[in-house]
Scaffold this motif. Structure first.
Motif, PDB file in Angstrom:
ATOM      1  N   GLU B 149       1.047  -1.342  -0.058  1.00 26.73           N
ATOM      2  CA  GLU B 149       0.036  -0.136  -0.249  1.00 26.73           C
ATOM      3  C   GLU B 149       0.897   1.246  -0.203  1.00 26.73           C
ATOM      4  O   GLU B 149       0.475   2.402  -0.841  1.00 26.73           O
ATOM      5  N   MET B 150       1.638   1.199   0.461  1.00 24.35           N
ATOM      6  CA  MET B 150       3.154   2.477   0.926  1.00 24.35           C
ATOM      7  C   MET B 150       3.328   2.914  -0.647  1.00 24.35           C
ATOM      8  O   MET B 150       3.482   4.159  -1.318  1.00 24.35           O
ATOM      9  N   LEU B 151       3.908   1.539  -1.854  1.00 22.52           N
ATOM     10  CA  LEU B 151       4.295   2.401  -2.762  1.00 22.52           C
ATOM     11  C   LEU B 151       3.148   2.475  -4.049  1.00 22.52           C
ATOM     12  O   LEU B 151       3.011   2.739  -4.571  1.00 22.52           O
ATOM     13  N   LEU B 152       2.496   1.490  -3.742  1.00 22.60           N
ATOM     14  CA  LEU B 152       0.649   1.976  -4.863  1.00 22.60           C
ATOM     15  C   LEU B 152       0.458   3.561  -4.406  1.00 22.60           C
ATOM     16  O   LEU B 152       0.131   4.297  -5.513  1.00 22.60           O
ATOM     17  N   ALA B 153       0.793   4.239  -2.774  1.00 21.10           N
ATOM     18  CA  ALA B 153      -0.098   5.761  -2.619  1.00 21.10           C
ATOM     19  C   ALA B 153       1.666   6.263  -3.604  1.00 21.10           C
ATOM     20  O   ALA B 153       0.915   7.708  -4.062  1.00 21.10           O
ATOM     21  N   ALA B 154       2.232   5.872  -3.652  1.00 19.51           N
ATOM     22  CA  ALA B 154       3.245   7.052  -3.516  1.00 19.51           C
ATOM     23  C   ALA B 154       3.430   6.745  -5.517  1.00 19.51           C
ATOM     24  O   ALA B 154       3.249   7.411  -6.379  1.00 19.51           O
ATOM     25  N   SER B 155       3.382   5.433  -5.552  1.00 21.22           N
ATOM     26  CA  SER B 155       3.185   5.679  -7.363  1.00 21.22           C
ATOM     27  C   SER B 155       1.388   6.078  -8.049  1.00 21.22           C
ATOM     28  O   SER B 155       1.476   6.543  -9.127  1.00 21.22           O
ATOM     29  N   PHE B 156       0.456   6.069  -7.352  1.00 23.05           N
ATOM     30  CA  PHE B 156      -0.212   6.778  -7.617  1.00 23.05           C
ATOM     31  C   PHE B 156      -0.092   8.369  -8.051  1.00 23.05           C
ATOM     32  O   PHE B 156       0.008   8.853  -8.745  1.00 23.05           O
ATOM     33  N   VAL B 157       0.444   8.536  -7.199  1.00 17.84           N
ATOM     34  CA  VAL B 157       1.236  10.109  -7.136  1.00 17.84           C
ATOM     35  C   VAL B 157       1.807  10.366  -9.057  1.00 17.84           C
ATOM     36  O   VAL B 157       1.701  11.412  -8.717  1.00 17.84           O
ATOM     37  N   LEU B 158       2.470   9.610  -8.730  1.00 20.50           N
ATOM     38  CA  LEU B 158       3.855   9.718  -9.543  1.00 20.50           C
ATOM     39  C   LEU B 158       2.908   9.606 -11.093  1.00 20.50           C
ATOM     40  O   LEU B 158       3.556  10.247 -12.018  1.00 20.50           O
ATOM     41  N   LEU B 159       2.518   8.820 -11.336  1.00 20.89           N
ATOM     42  CA  LEU B 159       1.905   8.188 -12.294  1.00 20.89           C
ATOM     43  C   LEU B 159       0.526   9.341 -12.679  1.00 20.89           C
ATOM     44  O   LEU B 159       0.891   9.568 -14.462  1.00 20.89           O
ATOM     45  N   THR B 160       0.015   9.873 -11.477  1.00 20.83           N
ATOM     46  CA  THR B 160      -0.870  11.445 -12.225  1.00 20.83           C
ATOM     47  C   THR B 160      -0.303  12.659 -11.923  1.00 20.83           C
ATOM     48  O   THR B 160      -0.924  13.704 -12.095  1.00 20.83           O
ATOM     49  N   LEU B 161       1.233  12.515 -11.788  1.00 18.89           N
ATOM     50  CA  LEU B 161       1.474  14.168 -11.833  1.00 18.89           C
ATOM     51  C   LEU B 161       1.184  14.904 -12.821  1.00 18.89           C
ATOM     52  O   LEU B 161       1.028  14.602 -14.273  1.00 18.89           O
ATOM     53  N   GLY B 162       1.138  16.025 -12.042  1.00 20.74           N
ATOM     54  CA  GLY B 162       1.154  17.544 -13.290  1.00 20.74           C
ATOM     55  C   GLY B 162      -0.963  17.218 -13.203  1.00 20.74           C
ATOM     56  O   GLY B 162      -1.279  18.200 -14.602  1.00 20.74           O
ATOM     57  N   GLY B 163      -1.483  16.014 -13.925  1.00 23.15           N
ATOM     58  CA  GLY B 163      -2.911  15.882 -13.421  1.00 23.15           C
ATOM     59  C   GLY B 163      -3.659  15.947 -15.164  1.00 23.15           C
ATOM     60  O   GLY B 163      -4.691  16.490 -15.315  1.00 23.15           O
ATOM     61  N   THR B 164      -2.765  16.159 -16.013  1.00 20.82           N
ATOM     62  CA  THR B 164      -3.317  16.252 -17.490  1.00 20.82           C
ATOM     63  C   THR B 164      -3.963  14.860 -17.843  1.00 20.82           C
ATOM     64  O   THR B 164      -4.087  13.793 -17.140  1.00 20.82           O
TER      65      THR B 164
END
Lengths: 164, 516
Positions: B149-164
């Protein structure tokens, strides 16, 4: 140990309903499904921990204590679910900001590749059929020039045809 | 085993988490963020190296968090496998971080380093590192879930950086699939606890033998499904090529290297420790076969380099699964070696694709051309890992594949031999896929007059600076270095596999003779 049937049924209902909602294309519905599933699974932990007992605090309870480990696990799972919920809500909000919907959309590039595959198109490399058609067209062109030399079509008729 | 080195074990998780806090506090001061991130990752690398030596010489290093008895509290365990995985994953994270730092001021649409209104890149990548490490060193199932869950939460943020729009679309798919797999994992943990009364891996390995085989089969299958979604095993692999390619180059690189391998690691751990010689080995062989074939067929169909690489990533998960499914010491050793190799090579290829994008302005092979002449260095940097991925001798990919093929042939039987054949076919098709990219992007005619200066953005060109070249060259060199050090490395993975197959060293080190 015989598990508590009521709790088990409630857990099953929650998880089942959650899975159904999760299959929706709407992100908010899927989130609701996720929450229901999460709660159902937490209940499952409690069912699995055995019969209810006194609060698991050493020195403050008499008789049989409840198993403290599942309670700790459930507490952790609730916290994690909260964090994930916050993120999904933000994502749904952003999605709605961008196109007014919060639906899960298909991948455009995947669809493009699928269309190419259905039309037997290999992208920039000409397919066997395209190559064959090009050769045929080239043949027809040179052949028609040869025919033109032998018997040129009446020019007026040709122009009329174009005009029509 | 508790030794003088035990206190190093928690540092692997504590350091990146402290670093994440510091970089978040230093938001806006890019220089401090960079210094903290690099220092933390460097310290993790040293700690992991120390632990590898200790685990190799003394035995698995165990830390009882909070001083609880092993079966009552959280246990952190570093054996050879965990130490190797931590070393390679930290190396990869460092290279990616170096690359994103090197992008510097020129990356206007890439908010990975200090250009976002909320500078969350450094904290997120450190939390990601902490989560990945947690899954590698956790000694119980629930703690493994927390790491996920830790790595998923971080990966969610990284994958949607900028929110394009494109990233939000890809992020939605990824988030929903990840949440579902977490739910499956959580259900199986609940059932494991209900049927055995523990979530400690070492204790589980002792207790699972005493309960009904049907129940064990159910638990095993549920855990496998949960992990297989994370590892992108066919037919649960469709989410990966849809969601990875849209993220910024460094983010895709670190995801491709680490996230699926965490699933593979979890499968290796549970398969060897909890369910040795299970009835699902044949099922795993089938999954490996289909993952290889469907993945590589998908790769061939793609025009975009990032998507092609995402499909090869799926395809090569099949190789690791094959080694695990064979289950012999040789198979496990080869699977571990192949996992280490693949983390490095896949990250490298995605980073180089980032360079291609900077030079050519696109990753679509239809719009690229003549890159080998325009930028020979990118050509060389792409060619080496591409050949490594395809398994051309003498690279490490070749060595790993030979190991897998030998293990499969030694196993015998029609199904393992079929998978061996499929693996050779997949290698050839991988060569075809990367050669196709090479031919179209590097050797074909220049379609749109690429200048090598990159597209004009914000008034100046994106050229190749030393900042992005040095980390990429470094990780290519590490990838080649694995080939040169293959002998000793293969010895270590073999010793790791022997210990995994024995189960005894891990269990004794954790339980220390005691049992509730």
């Amino acid at each position: 140990m015989s598990p508590n049937l009521t709790l088990l049924l409630v857990a099953c209902t929650l998880i089942g309903t959650g899975v159904y909602l999760f299959l929706s294309r709407s992100l908010v519905r899927a989130l609701m499904g996720f929450l229901l599933m999460g709660n159902g699974i937490n209940l499952l932990f409690i069912v699995g921990s055995g019969p209810a007992g006194q609060p698991p605090i050493v020195g403050h309870s008499e008789g049989v204590m409840a198993d403290p480990v599942p309670q700790a696990l459930v507490l952790t799972a609730i916290v994690i679910t909260l964090g994930m919920t916050a993120f999904v809500l933000a994502l749904a909000h952003r999605s709605r900001q961008l196109d007014g919907l919060d639906l899960v959309r298909d991948d455009a590039e995947s669809r493009r590749i699928l269309e190419l595959a259905e039309t037997d198109n290999l992208g920039s490399v000409p397919t066997a059929r395209e190559t064959a058609e090009a050769i045929q067209a080239e043949g027809a062109r040179t052949e028609s020039r040869f025919h033109e030399e032998v018997a040129p079509p009446p020019p007026e008729e040709h122009e009329k045809g174009v005009g029509r | 085993m508790i030794s003088a080195y035990s206190w190093v074990v928690p540092l692997l998780v504590v350091l990146p988490l402290i670093g994440a806090g510091l970089t978040l506090a230093a938001a806006g001061r890019t220089a401090i963020q960079r210094a903290v991130s690099l220092t933390v990752l460097g310290a993790m690398l040293v700690a992991a190296a120390v632990l590898l030596v200790a685990a190799d010489r003394i035995g698995p290093q165990v830390m009882l968090v909070g001083g609880w008895l092993p079966w009552e509290g959280v246990v952190l365990v570093v054996d050879r496998l965990a130490a190797l995985m931590v070393i390679v994953s930290t190396t990869v994270t460092m290279a990616v971080l170096g690359y994103s730092i090197g992008q510097g001021q020129s990356s206007f649409d890439d908010e990975s380093d200090g250009h976002s209104p909320l500078p969350v890149f450094h904290p997120s990548i450190l939390v990601l590192a902490a989560g990945v490490t947690t899954t590698f060193i956790s000694g119980d199932l629930f703690h493994l879930y927390v790491g996920f869950e830790m790595l998923l939460a971080a990966s969610f943020v990284l994958l949607t950086l900028g929110g394009t729009p494109e990233r939000v679309r890809a992020g939605t798919t990824y988030v929903l699939v990840s949440l579902l797999s977490s739910m499956i994992f959580l259900v199986s943990i609940g059932l494991v606890y209900a049927s055995t009364g523990t979530v400690n891996l070492a204790l589980l390995s002792q207790r699972l033998g005493d309960i009904d085989p049907g129940t064990v089969g159910l638990l095993h299958l549920l855990l496998l499904i949960g992990f297989a979604v994370k590892a992108a095993v066919f037919p649960m692999s469709g989410w990966l090529p849809d969601s990875y390619p849209t993220a910024p180059a460094p983010v895709t690189a670190v995801f491709a290297g680490l996230l699926t391998k965490v699933g593979i690691y979890a499968i290796i751990r549970t398969q060897t420790l909890l369910f040795p010689h299970s009835r699902f080995d044949d099922l795993l062989l089938w999954a490996a076969l289909l993952t290889m074939i469907f993945g590589i067929l998908g790769a061939i169909a793609q025009d975009d380099i990032k998507r092609m690489l995402s499909y090869t990533l799926v395809s090569h998960i099949g190789f690791m699964l094959f080694g695990i499914a064979v289950g012999s010491t040789a198979g496990l050793a080869a699977a571990i070696f192949y996992t280490l190799h693949h983390i490095l090579v896949q990250t490298t290829l995605f980073l180089v694709t980032g360079l291609v994008e900077r030079v050519g302005g696109s990753t679509d092979t239809a719009r690229l051309g003549d890159l080998a002449r325009i930028s020979p260095i990118v050509g060389v940097l792409f060619f080496i890992p591409a050949m490594n991925l395809a398994g051309i001798p003498p690279f490490s990919g070749f060595l790993g594949k030979v190991g897998l093929v030998q293990a499969g042939v030694a196993e015998g039987g029609w199904l393992p031999l079929t998978v061996v054949g499929a693996s050779v076919l997949t290698s050839l098709l991988t060569l075809y896929a990367v050669a196709r990219v090479w031919g179209r992007a590097f050797w074909s005619e220049n379609p749109e007059g690429i200048t090598g200066q990159g597209p004009l953005r914000g008034g100046h060109h994106e050229a190749l600076g030393l900042g992005v070249l040095v980390p990429t060259i470094a990780i290519v060199v590490v990838g080649v270095g694995i080939t040169l050090a293959a002998g000793p490395l293969y010895d270590v993975t073999t010793r790791a596999a022997v210990d995994l197959a024995l189960r005894e060293p891990y269990v004794v080190a954790v339980l220390q003779g005691g049992m509730p």
